[in-house]
Design a protein around this motif. Structure first.
Motif, PDB file in Angstrom:
ATOM      1  N   TRP A  91       0.819  -1.218   0.000  1.00  0.00           N
ATOM      2  CA  TRP A  91       0.000   0.000   0.000  1.00  0.00           C
ATOM      3  C   TRP A  91       0.855   1.272   0.000  1.00  0.00           C
ATOM      4  CZ3 TRP A  91       1.645   1.960   4.575  1.00  0.00           C
ATOM      5  CH2 TRP A  91       1.989   1.051   5.584  1.00  0.00           C
ATOM      6  N   ILE A  92       2.101   1.158   0.450  1.00  0.00           N
ATOM      7  CA  ILE A  92       2.973   2.337   0.472  1.00  0.00           C
ATOM      8  C   ILE A  92       3.379   2.754  -0.937  1.00  0.00           C
ATOM      9  CG2 ILE A  92       5.194   1.141   0.624  1.00  0.00           C
ATOM     10  CD1 ILE A  92       4.173   4.349   2.537  1.00  0.00           C
ATOM     11  N   ASN A  93       3.354   1.816  -1.882  1.00  0.00           N
ATOM     12  CA  ASN A  93       3.824   2.100  -3.247  1.00  0.00           C
ATOM     13  C   ASN A  93       3.011   3.203  -3.918  1.00  0.00           C
ATOM     14  OD1 ASN A  93       5.710   0.075  -2.881  1.00  0.00           O
ATOM     15  ND2 ASN A  93       4.459  -1.486  -3.900  1.00  0.00           N
ATOM     16  N   LYS A  94       1.690   3.179  -3.698  1.00  0.00           N
ATOM     17  CA  LYS A  94       0.837   4.208  -4.308  1.00  0.00           C
ATOM     18  C   LYS A  94       1.174   5.590  -3.755  1.00  0.00           C
ATOM     19  CE  LYS A  94      -3.097   1.167  -5.275  1.00  0.00           C
ATOM     20  NZ  LYS A  94      -4.537   0.909  -5.003  1.00  0.00           N
ATOM     21  N   LEU A  95       1.432   5.663  -2.462  1.00  0.00           N
ATOM     22  CA  LEU A  95       1.760   6.959  -1.855  1.00  0.00           C
ATOM     23  C   LEU A  95       3.112   7.461  -2.356  1.00  0.00           C
ATOM     24  CD1 LEU A  95       0.649   6.492   1.868  1.00  0.00           C
ATOM     25  CD2 LEU A  95      -0.670   7.298  -0.097  1.00  0.00           C
ATOM     26  N   ILE A  96       4.049   6.540  -2.509  1.00  0.00           N
ATOM     27  CA  ILE A  96       5.377   6.915  -3.013  1.00  0.00           C
ATOM     28  C   ILE A  96       5.281   7.400  -4.454  1.00  0.00           C
ATOM     29  CG2 ILE A  96       7.630   5.998  -3.670  1.00  0.00           C
ATOM     30  CD1 ILE A  96       7.485   4.219  -1.178  1.00  0.00           C
ATOM     31  N   ASP A  97       4.537   6.677  -5.271  1.00  0.00           N
ATOM     32  CA  ASP A  97       4.401   7.052  -6.689  1.00  0.00           C
ATOM     33  C   ASP A  97       3.655   8.370  -6.863  1.00  0.00           C
ATOM     34  OD1 ASP A  97       5.742   4.761  -7.384  1.00  0.00           O
ATOM     35  OD2 ASP A  97       3.937   3.609  -7.861  1.00  0.00           O
ATOM     36  N   SER A  98       2.555   8.522  -6.133  1.00  0.00           N
ATOM     37  CA  SER A  98       1.739   9.736  -6.298  1.00  0.00           C
ATOM     38  C   SER A  98       2.453  10.987  -5.788  1.00  0.00           C
ATOM     39  CB  SER A  98       0.403   9.572  -5.568  1.00  0.00           C
ATOM     40  OG  SER A  98       0.596   9.401  -4.177  1.00  0.00           O
ATOM     41  N   ASN A  99       3.426  10.810  -4.917  1.00  0.00           N
ATOM     42  CA  ASN A  99       4.179  11.954  -4.392  1.00  0.00           C
ATOM     43  C   ASN A  99       5.586  12.059  -4.977  1.00  0.00           C
ATOM     44  OD1 ASN A  99       2.523  13.281  -2.069  1.00  0.00           O
ATOM     45  ND2 ASN A  99       2.267  11.078  -1.743  1.00  0.00           N
ATOM     46  N   ASN A 100       5.851  11.277  -6.040  1.00  0.00           N
ATOM     47  CA  ASN A 100       7.155  11.312  -6.718  1.00  0.00           C
ATOM     48  C   ASN A 100       8.315  11.107  -5.741  1.00  0.00           C
ATOM     49  OD1 ASN A 100       6.034  11.888  -9.329  1.00  0.00           O
ATOM     50  ND2 ASN A 100       5.742  14.006  -8.656  1.00  0.00           N
ATOM     51  N   LYS A 101       8.189  10.093  -4.882  1.00  0.00           N
ATOM     52  CA  LYS A 101       9.187   9.847  -3.849  1.00  0.00           C
ATOM     53  C   LYS A 101       9.955   8.542  -4.070  1.00  0.00           C
ATOM     54  CE  LYS A 101       8.658  13.309  -0.906  1.00  0.00           C
ATOM     55  NZ  LYS A 101       9.762  14.089  -0.304  1.00  0.00           N
ATOM     56  N   SER A 102       9.944   8.021  -5.281  1.00  0.00           N
ATOM     57  CA  SER A 102      10.614   6.745  -5.537  1.00  0.00           C
ATOM     58  C   SER A 102      12.107   6.806  -5.212  1.00  0.00           C
ATOM     59  CB  SER A 102      10.402   6.308  -6.986  1.00  0.00           C
ATOM     60  OG  SER A 102      10.906   7.286  -7.879  1.00  0.00           O
ATOM     61  N   GLY A 103      12.695   7.990  -5.386  1.00  0.00           N
ATOM     62  CA  GLY A 103      14.117   8.135  -5.086  1.00  0.00           C
ATOM     63  C   GLY A 103      14.412   8.283  -3.604  1.00  0.00           C
ATOM     64  N   ASN A 104      13.350   8.338  -2.808  1.00  0.00           N
ATOM     65  CA  ASN A 104      13.513   8.514  -1.360  1.00  0.00           C
ATOM     66  C   ASN A 104      13.217   7.229  -0.582  1.00  0.00           C
ATOM     67  OD1 ASN A 104      12.614  11.123  -2.679  1.00  0.00           O
ATOM     68  ND2 ASN A 104      13.305  11.917  -0.719  1.00  0.00           N
ATOM     69  N   GLU A 105      12.915   6.148  -1.289  1.00  0.00           N
ATOM     70  CA  GLU A 105      12.512   4.911  -0.617  1.00  0.00           C
ATOM     71  C   GLU A 105      13.700   4.005  -0.313  1.00  0.00           C
ATOM     72  OE1 GLU A 105       9.643   0.974  -1.256  1.00  0.00           O
ATOM     73  OE2 GLU A 105      10.167   2.257  -2.954  1.00  0.00           O
ATOM     74  N   ILE A 106      13.675   3.407   0.868  1.00  0.00           N
ATOM     75  CA  ILE A 106      14.566   2.289   1.191  1.00  0.00           C
ATOM     76  C   ILE A 106      13.671   1.083   1.385  1.00  0.00           C
ATOM     77  CG2 ILE A 106      16.170   1.302   2.858  1.00  0.00           C
ATOM     78  CD1 ILE A 106      17.164   4.056   3.512  1.00  0.00           C
ATOM     79  N   ASN A 107      13.715   0.166   0.436  1.00  0.00           N
ATOM     80  CA  ASN A 107      12.929  -1.066   0.501  1.00  0.00           C
ATOM     81  C   ASN A 107      13.848  -2.163   1.023  1.00  0.00           C
ATOM     82  OD1 ASN A 107      11.791  -3.698  -0.437  1.00  0.00           O
ATOM     83  ND2 ASN A 107      10.206  -2.380  -1.286  1.00  0.00           N
ATOM     84  N   LEU A 108      13.615  -2.606   2.246  1.00  0.00           N
ATOM     85  CA  LEU A 108      14.535  -3.537   2.886  1.00  0.00           C
ATOM     86  C   LEU A 108      14.652  -4.861   2.137  1.00  0.00           C
ATOM     87  CD1 LEU A 108      16.392  -4.529   5.105  1.00  0.00           C
ATOM     88  CD2 LEU A 108      14.381  -4.994   6.514  1.00  0.00           C
ATOM     89  N   ALA A 109      13.531  -5.497   1.851  1.00  0.00           N
ATOM     90  CA  ALA A 109      13.579  -6.851   1.284  1.00  0.00           C
ATOM     91  C   ALA A 109      14.166  -6.885  -0.120  1.00  0.00           C
ATOM     92  CB  ALA A 109      12.189  -7.468   1.296  1.00  0.00           C
ATOM     93  N   SER A 110      13.589  -6.094  -1.025  1.00  0.00           N
ATOM     94  CA  SER A 110      14.024  -6.159  -2.417  1.00  0.00           C
ATOM     95  C   SER A 110      15.202  -5.237  -2.712  1.00  0.00           C
ATOM     96  CB  SER A 110      12.859  -5.823  -3.358  1.00  0.00           C
ATOM     97  OG  SER A 110      12.376  -4.518  -3.099  1.00  0.00           O
ATOM     98  N   GLY A 111      15.211  -4.058  -2.101  1.00  0.00           N
ATOM     99  CA  GLY A 111      16.272  -3.097  -2.393  1.00  0.00           C
ATOM    100  C   GLY A 111      17.570  -3.361  -1.669  1.00  0.00           C
ATOM    101  N   VAL A 112      17.491  -3.651  -0.370  1.00  0.00           N
ATOM    102  CA  VAL A 112      18.694  -3.849   0.441  1.00  0.00           C
ATOM    103  C   VAL A 112      19.140  -5.310   0.438  1.00  0.00           C
ATOM    104  CG1 VAL A 112      19.690  -3.643   2.762  1.00  0.00           C
ATOM    105  CG2 VAL A 112      18.096  -1.898   1.924  1.00  0.00           C
ATOM    106  N   LEU A 113      18.187  -6.220   0.669  1.00  0.00           N
ATOM    107  CA  LEU A 113      18.533  -7.641   0.776  1.00  0.00           C
ATOM    108  C   LEU A 113      18.492  -8.371  -0.557  1.00  0.00           C
ATOM    109  CD1 LEU A 113      16.491  -8.439   4.026  1.00  0.00           C
ATOM    110  CD2 LEU A 113      18.908  -7.802   3.836  1.00  0.00           C
ATOM    111  N   LYS A 114      17.989  -7.714  -1.598  1.00  0.00           N
ATOM    112  CA  LYS A 114      17.922  -8.271  -2.953  1.00  0.00           C
ATOM    113  C   LYS A 114      17.097  -9.557  -3.028  1.00  0.00           C
ATOM    114  CE  LYS A 114      20.715  -4.985  -4.141  1.00  0.00           C
ATOM    115  NZ  LYS A 114      20.139  -3.773  -4.800  1.00  0.00           N
ATOM    116  N   LYS A 115      16.040  -9.617  -2.246  1.00  0.00           N
ATOM    117  CA  LYS A 115      15.172 -10.782  -2.285  1.00  0.00           C
ATOM    118  C   LYS A 115      14.133 -10.624  -3.386  1.00  0.00           C
ATOM    119  CE  LYS A 115      15.873 -12.219   2.477  1.00  0.00           C
ATOM    120  NZ  LYS A 115      16.629 -13.405   2.037  1.00  0.00           N
TER     121      LYS A 115
END
Length: 290
Positions: A91-115
């Motif tokens: 559900w956070i993805n819609k808020l990030i996209d609608s506010n143009n904040k994709s460059g401000n996200e730290i996604n632990l599972a997929s971004g940091v841990l590469k799962k």
């Protein structure tokens, strides 16, 4: 004169209040999707940022959470947004996209841990995973605020030592838990059990419960027989989720002197990650020693 003095005092209070409100509204913000990640983030950000979670209660299911206008505003105002990923808090993805904040996200599972999608999403049950999150936060804040780079590094060093106490305890506990077997009602503590060398004996049943589907008759029968015949060392349940079948399995376990361990998915509002995880280890240690 008294009236004039009163007016001047009230005017002064209004000005001070306005300045205070303005200062608060301009404070730098970091938003996490769940309160699980507040302590790891706050430990690095220190007094440079206000860190708040969207979900703050153990009574809220992150999978089915619905965001509000206020949540959207917090995301819009945030320097960083920390998410779990792997479908846990989509559900956070819609808020990030609608506010143009994709460059401000730290996604632990997929971004940091590469799962990848399909892997176990409950990554916070792995202490080393949370340590990697803290490192990612340190790197991001140092990049955005280089003049305070040493401050963030120092905070990271302190928090990594704190989490190191948990990993040391896990290593010590593994001496007596390695080779133990468990039934779980959901694949919640996968990473913790893996780190302790404990095998899960009913993965198919647990996945069905998590997916909100009925376990097969065979899975149910095998689990009931296993509890009655002492084939596992303990049963682990998600305290935040209840159902008839879970209640039944808990009853059978207790009737047959199989220790029952209750975990929560999110943190109680009055404790941080370290205390919460240490409590989980306490429960396992107690169960093994019975």
């Amino acid at each position: 004169m008294k009236k004039l003095s009163l007016i001047l005092v009230l005017t002064f209070i209004i000005i001070i209040s306005g300045c205070s409100a303005k200062k608060t509204s301009n404070q730098k913000i970091i938003t996490t999707t769940v309160n699980t990640y507040v302590e790891p983030v706050k430990s690095i950000a220190g007094d440079k940022y206000k860190v708040e979670s969207i979900i703050k209660s153990v009574n809220v299911d992150p999978h089915s959470f619905t965001t509000t206008i206020n949540d959207a505003k917090n995301v819009s105002d945030s320097t960083l947004i920390v998410a779990n990923g792997l479908g846990y808090d989509d559900w956070i993805n819609k808020l990030i996209d609608s506010n143009n904040k994709s460059g401000n996200e730290i996604n632990l599972a997929s971004g940091v841990l590469k799962k990848k999608n399909g892997q176990n999403e409950h990554v916070w049950f792995g202490v080393n995973n949370v340590l990697k999150l803290s490192e990612a936060v340190k790197n991001q804040l140092s990049k955005r605020d280089p003049k305070n780079k040493d401050y963030y590094q120092s905070n990271y060093d302190k928090y990594s030592k704190k989490l190191g106490k948990l990993t040391t305890r896990e290593a010590d506990l593994k001496e007596i838990t390695k080779g133990k077997k468990a039934y779980i009602t959901e694949p919640l503590p996968y990473y913790l059990l893996r780190d302790l060398g404990i095998s899960v004996e009913n993965e198919h049943f647990a996945k069905a419960i998590e997916d909100d589907t009925d376990p097969s008759v065979e899975d149910i029968q095998n689990m009931e027989d296993g509890l009655r015949n002492g084939k596992v060392d303990f049963l682990i349940v998600n305290k935040q989720v209840s159902s008839g079948i879970v209640t039944k399995m808990t009853k059978i376990a207790k009737e047959n002197n199989i220790p029952v361990i209750s975990f929560t998915e999110t943190l109680p509002s009055d404790i941080g990650y370290y205390e919460w995880m240490n409590g989980n280890l306490n429960q396992i240690e107690k169960a093994v020693q019975k």
